[in-house]
Enzyme design. Structure first.
Site, mmCIF file in Angstrom:
data_model
loop_
_atom_site.group_PDB
_atom_site.id
_atom_site.type_symbol
_atom_site.label_atom_id
_atom_site.label_comp_id
_atom_site.label_asym_id
_atom_site.label_seq_id
_atom_site.Cartn_x
_atom_site.Cartn_y
_atom_site.Cartn_z
ATOM 1 N N TYR A 128 6.747 -8.182 8.991
ATOM 2 C CA TYR A 128 6.374 -6.778 9.131
ATOM 3 C C TYR A 128 6.650 -6.282 10.544
ATOM 4 O O TYR A 128 6.581 -7.055 11.507
ATOM 5 C CB TYR A 128 4.874 -6.593 8.866
ATOM 6 C CG TYR A 128 4.427 -6.868 7.461
ATOM 7 C CD1 TYR A 128 4.372 -5.855 6.505
ATOM 8 C CD2 TYR A 128 4.022 -8.149 7.081
ATOM 9 C CE1 TYR A 128 3.935 -6.117 5.214
ATOM 10 C CE2 TYR A 128 3.582 -8.418 5.799
ATOM 11 C CZ TYR A 128 3.546 -7.392 4.864
ATOM 12 O OH TYR A 128 3.113 -7.666 3.585
ATOM 13 N N ARG A 167 -3.367 -4.965 8.123
ATOM 14 C CA ARG A 167 -4.390 -4.020 8.592
ATOM 15 C C ARG A 167 -5.519 -4.773 9.290
ATOM 16 O O ARG A 167 -5.977 -4.389 10.370
ATOM 17 C CB ARG A 167 -4.966 -3.243 7.408
ATOM 18 C CG ARG A 167 -4.055 -2.188 6.828
ATOM 19 C CD ARG A 167 -4.717 -1.530 5.636
ATOM 20 N NE ARG A 167 -4.768 -2.398 4.465
ATOM 21 C CZ ARG A 167 -5.581 -2.220 3.421
ATOM 22 N NH1 ARG A 167 -6.450 -1.223 3.439
ATOM 23 N NH2 ARG A 167 -5.543 -3.025 2.382
ATOM 24 N N ASP A 220 0.839 -1.195 0.000
ATOM 25 C CA ASP A 220 0.000 0.000 0.000
ATOM 26 C C ASP A 220 0.877 1.248 0.000
ATOM 27 O O ASP A 220 2.007 1.224 0.500
ATOM 28 C CB ASP A 220 -0.903 0.012 1.234
ATOM 29 C CG ASP A 220 -1.966 -1.081 1.184
ATOM 30 O OD1 ASP A 220 -2.295 -1.528 0.060
ATOM 31 O OD2 ASP A 220 -2.454 -1.488 2.248
ATOM 32 N N ASP A 245 -6.434 1.662 8.293
ATOM 33 C CA ASP A 245 -5.176 2.332 8.592
ATOM 34 C C ASP A 245 -5.486 3.816 8.780
ATOM 35 O O ASP A 245 -6.661 4.207 8.832
ATOM 36 C CB ASP A 245 -4.128 2.085 7.497
ATOM 37 C CG ASP A 245 -4.608 2.520 6.110
ATOM 38 O OD1 ASP A 245 -5.505 3.388 6.022
ATOM 39 O OD2 ASP A 245 -4.091 1.994 5.109
#
Length: 303
Positions: A66, A180, A38, A80
């Site tokens: 991550y 997310r 993203d 987000d």
């Protein structure tokens, strides 16, 4: 020019933007990325160049790592900080570290996720984000993901003014996992609204940030040296998760024309294997139950 170039994507750019810029910098059109990031997420984005574009699906199969932040107390339409706030549940009593850690542990393993509306998943030929931007709703598919590790990396910080609580995390996950959504699911486990407030991809496709280069660095290298050959990784890295066989000349002469591996010499061990000749990766073969032998699945080189 051929190989895999791990890029450290900055925030504010789409994965497509990265490919577009690199095509101009490297003066080649045959470039693709392995695993969309993203725009508000930075970190590792493996880029395949030339014949290495055939390895993209294998780069995508590898797990990802991550690091980021979860904020408890409100939720957004995009899960987000880019989206509008759609729910607020003030944190009146901060959660303890033990409460957060126990909730995170319940999300480790095989889980089912519902992709966010603002995502690139296709339903009836349209991206979910197209439905979302048009104000339309559609039933979203359920997807299985595997969370190998999900742990808190900092002490939770409570903001008495906004009545929110935030903390850093690290997640090691399978392909297709929405971080997310993982952040939102964590909030649900705790009984509050939540959002992913920051995210960096530390590793993808077997590459990490230390091996990655910025777009500006690539442009500078091309300007000074006229090549980035020393920065390119071979296709071998994309298929490192598979066992490999190095076939002799006689077998290579047969299979390079599309003939399967002799089953008596190469019985089934895995669903897919890497075929090498003279130490060089040539192709990936997949086991065929119908033919009872390994058959060509993806060929990189025939010479």
């Amino acid at each position: 020019m051929e190989g895999i170039l791990p890029i450290n994507k900055p925030t504010g750019m789409t994965s497509h933007d990265v490919v577009y810029k690199l095509r101009k910098i490297l003066h080649t059109k045959k470039i693709g990325h392995a695993g969309t990031l993203d725009p508000n997420v930075d970190g590792v984005l493996p880029i395949a160049i030339g014949k290495a574009t055939k390895s993209i699906e294998f780069l995508q199969e590898a797990g990802k790592i991550y690091t980021g932040f979860v904020t408890l107390g409100f939720a957004t339409a995009t899960e987000d900080l880019d989206g509008e706030i759609v729910d607020e549940i003030p944190i009146l009593k901060p959660f303890t570290t033990d409460e957060i850690d126990q909730a995170m542990k319940t999300l480790v393993g095989d889980i089912i996720q519902i992709p966010p509306m603002y995502s690139a998943v296709k339903v009836n030929g349209r991206r979910l984000y197209d439905y979302a931007r048009a104000g339309e709703t559609v039933e979203r598919p359920h997807r299985q993901a595997t969370i190998y590790e999900f742990k808190r990396m900092s002490r939770p910080v409570y903001d008495a003014v906004t009545q929110t609580q935030s903390f850093a995390f690290e997640a090691k996950v399978s392909k297709g996992t929405y971080i997310r959504t993982l952040a939102v699911d964590l909030g649900a486990k705790l009984g509050v609204a939540s959002v992913m407030s920051q995210l960096t991809r530390q590793a993808s496709g077997g590459f990490n940030l230390a091996e990655s280069h910025t777009i500006d660095a690539v442009a500078q290298q091309m300007h000074v040296e006229g090549t980035i050959d020393e920065w390119l990784f071979p296709i071998d890295r994309a298929v490192a998760q598979y066992s490999a066989v190095d076939v002799p000349d006689a077998v290579w002469e047969r299979i390079k024309h599309g003939i399967g591996l002799p089953a008596d010499q190469y019985p089934q061990k895995d669903e897919k294997i890497v075929v090498k000749h003279d130490g060089e990766v040539k192709s990936v073969f997949a086991w065929s139950s119908e033919k009872e032998q390994y058959r060509p699945y993806r060929t990189f080189k025939n010479e």
